[in-house]
Design an enzyme around this catalytic site. Structure first.
Site, PDB file in Angstrom:
ATOM      1  N   HIS A  84      -7.297   0.666  -6.465  1.00  0.00           N
ATOM      2  CA  HIS A  84      -7.492  -0.219  -5.294  1.00  0.00           C
ATOM      3  C   HIS A  84      -8.111  -1.532  -5.801  1.00  0.00           C
ATOM      4  CE1 HIS A  84      -7.774  -1.462  -1.287  1.00  0.00           C
ATOM      5  NE2 HIS A  84      -8.657  -0.640  -0.787  1.00  0.00           N
TER       6      HIS A  84
ATOM      7  N   ASP B 197     -17.312   6.835  -1.820  1.00  0.00           N
ATOM      8  CA  ASP B 197     -16.106   6.702  -0.995  1.00  0.00           C
ATOM      9  C   ASP B 197     -15.837   8.071  -0.369  1.00  0.00           C
ATOM     10  OD1 ASP B 197     -13.707   5.823   0.122  1.00  0.00           O
ATOM     11  OD2 ASP B 197     -12.582   5.861  -1.762  1.00  0.00           O
TER      12      ASP B 197
ATOM     13  N   CYS C  94     -16.375   1.266   0.379  1.00  0.00           N
ATOM     14  CA  CYS C  94     -15.196   0.446   0.703  1.00  0.00           C
ATOM     15  C   CYS C  94     -14.795   0.569   2.174  1.00  0.00           C
ATOM     16  CB  CYS C  94     -14.031   0.812  -0.202  1.00  0.00           C
ATOM     17  SG  CYS C  94     -13.421   2.491   0.031  1.00  0.00           S
TER      18      CYS C  94
ATOM     19  N   ARG D 147       0.884  -1.182   0.000  1.00  0.00           N
ATOM     20  CA  ARG D 147       0.000   0.000   0.000  1.00  0.00           C
ATOM     21  C   ARG D 147       0.911   1.218   0.000  1.00  0.00           C
ATOM     22  NH1 ARG D 147      -5.347   1.322   3.483  1.00  0.00           N
ATOM     23  NH2 ARG D 147      -6.101  -0.083   1.851  1.00  0.00           N
TER      24      ARG D 147
ATOM     25  N   ARG E   6     -13.322  -9.046   1.515  1.00  0.00           N
ATOM     26  CA  ARG E   6     -11.909  -8.771   1.258  1.00  0.00           C
ATOM     27  C   ARG E   6     -11.081  -9.999   1.647  1.00  0.00           C
ATOM     28  NH1 ARG E   6     -10.023  -3.527   1.360  1.00  0.00           N
ATOM     29  NH2 ARG E   6      -8.052  -4.491   0.737  1.00  0.00           N
TER      30      ARG E   6
ATOM     31  N   GLN F  68     -10.002  -4.141  -3.554  1.00  0.00           N
ATOM     32  CA  GLN F  68     -11.320  -3.696  -3.092  1.00  0.00           C
ATOM     33  C   GLN F  68     -12.396  -4.055  -4.113  1.00  0.00           C
ATOM     34  OE1 GLN F  68     -12.044  -1.933  -0.051  1.00  0.00           O
ATOM     35  NE2 GLN F  68     -14.020  -2.715  -0.697  1.00  0.00           N
TER      36      GLN F  68
HETATM   37  N1  NVA Z   1     -10.049   6.398  -1.470  1.00  0.00           N
HETATM   38  C1  NVA Z   1      -9.653   6.019  -0.143  1.00  0.00           C
HETATM   39  C2  NVA Z   1      -9.873   4.565   0.063  1.00  0.00           C
HETATM   40  C3  NVA Z   1      -9.536   4.068   1.445  1.00  0.00           C
HETATM   41  C4  NVA Z   1      -9.693   2.574   1.559  1.00  0.00           C
HETATM   42  C5  NVA Z   1      -8.202   6.405   0.101  1.00  0.00           C
HETATM   43  O1  NVA Z   1      -7.379   6.230  -0.810  1.00  0.00           O
HETATM   44  O2  NVA Z   1      -7.896   6.902   1.183  1.00  0.00           O
HETATM   45  N1   CP Z   2     -11.223  -0.427   2.304  1.00  0.00           N
HETATM   46  C1   CP Z   2      -9.961  -0.474   2.760  1.00  0.00           C
HETATM   47  O1   CP Z   2      -9.014  -0.715   2.019  1.00  0.00           O
HETATM   48  O2   CP Z   2      -9.839  -0.296   4.104  1.00  0.00           O
HETATM   49  P1   CP Z   2      -8.479  -0.058   4.914  1.00  0.00           P
HETATM   50  O3   CP Z   2      -7.958   1.310   4.508  1.00  0.00           O
HETATM   51  O4   CP Z   2      -8.903  -0.094   6.351  1.00  0.00           O
HETATM   52  O5   CP Z   2      -7.504  -1.132   4.566  1.00  0.00           O
END
Ligand code: NVA
Ligand code: CP
Length: 310
Positions: free
Chosen positions: A135, A224, A264, A108, A292, A138
């Protein structure tokens, strides 16, 4: 000695074909069913997953670590600040080293270019656990969740209301591969950019100024956060710009009567979604989060073991 074959990665949704997703959904179902019956399934005994987190996580961390353990393997969690990455070690060197020690890597991070560079120097499969751009894990779980509740997503309509962010871009890629329509409504100045979303075929995308119109006739409404990780400095401006883009009961009423709602997570009730929607009867957000685990176990199985016959 000849070079080992290049590993298969999951860096964005379009890295896999429709046929591969069908296989993954079938394996997810099988793995989930076994798990619910408390039957051991451990094809990844003696295998190791390294997880590199440069951003916060709850679901991704727990689902990958629990999933790897349930499959018989182990997971090593590496936060940026505990590693030499924080002291400037090149990502290419980190990839060369880690991938000689483990069987699969989940990352990540910020820009997609970082994970691409890691993958280019990795001997083992690399999974995108979220970047600024995409992502894919997801949407793998989300489409599986849709199929579980409603059957095939082919030909259906998914309405996206809010920020055209990494999750939205991944839905757009999924629509092109799995053949469903996307209705996207964003405020002015935050429009979807199909090229940035890695979308060559825009024939399934319709853009709406009015979020109510985007939701009209949809089979699934999803959204989101307005401010993704890494964009916190824009939060105040975004809260103003997105104020009319909260998914509420009025928007859900425009969708089909049996439409589902997904998010998500983490969610901000009263911002991108009204509490009555996310906590209401059309919401499947907890199934989505749980899936997930199951979908990523199928992904780990495919990337580490290759295709396992049903
Ligand atoms: N769009 C959000 C998703 C978090 C799971 C982010 O990138 O923070
Ligand atoms: N939806 C998702 O990826 O959640 P986290 O940021 O908690 O991993």
């Amino acid at each position: 000695m000849s070079a080992p074959p290049a590993p298969k990665h999951f860096l964005q949704f379009r890295d896999f074909t429709r046929e591969e997703f069908d296989h993954l959904f079938e394996r997810t179902r099988w793995i989930k069913d076994r798990f619910k019956r408390y039957e051991l399934y451990q094809p990844l005994r003696d295998r190791t997953l390294a997880m590199v987190f440069e951003k916060a996580s709850t679901r991704t961390r727990v689902s990958f670590e629990a999933g790897m353990n349930q499959l018989g393997g182990i997971a090593i969690n590496l936060n940026r600040h505990d590693t030499q990455l924080s002291r400037g070690e090149p990502i290419e060197d980190v990839a060369r080293v880690i991938s000689r020690m483990v069987d699969v890597v989940m990352i990540r991070t910020f820009e997609q270019a970082i994970i691409e560079r890691f993958a280019a120097h990795s001997r083992v499969p690399v999974i995108n656990g979220l970047t600024n751009e995409y992502h894919p894990c997801q949407i793998l779980a989300d489409v599986f969740t849709y199929v579980e509740h409603r059957g095939s997503i082919q030909g259906r309509t998914v309405a996206w209301v809010g920020d055209a962010n990494n999750v939205c871009a991944t839905w757009l890629q999924a629509a092109a591969i799995l053949d469903f329509r996307m209705h996207v409504a964003t405020p002015p100045g935050y429009e979807v950019d199909p090229r940035a979303a890695g979308l060559a075929d825009t024939s399934r995308l319709s853009v709406f100024a009015d979020p109510m119109e985007a939701c009209r006739g949809a089979d699934l409404v999803t959204t989101d956060v307005w401010t993704s990780m890494g964009f916190e400095a824009e939060n105040e401006a975004r809260c103003k710009a997105f104020a009319d883009y909260q998914v509420d009961a009025g928007m859900m009423a425009m969708a089909k009567p049996d439409a589902l709602f997904m998010h998500c997570l983490p969610a901000h009730r009263g911002e991108e979604v009204a509490a009555e929607v996310i906590d209401g009867p059309q919401s499947v957000v907890w199934d989505e989060a749980e899936n997930r685990l199951h979908a990523q176990k199928a992904l780990l199985e495919l990337l580490v073991c290759g295709r396992v016959a049903p």
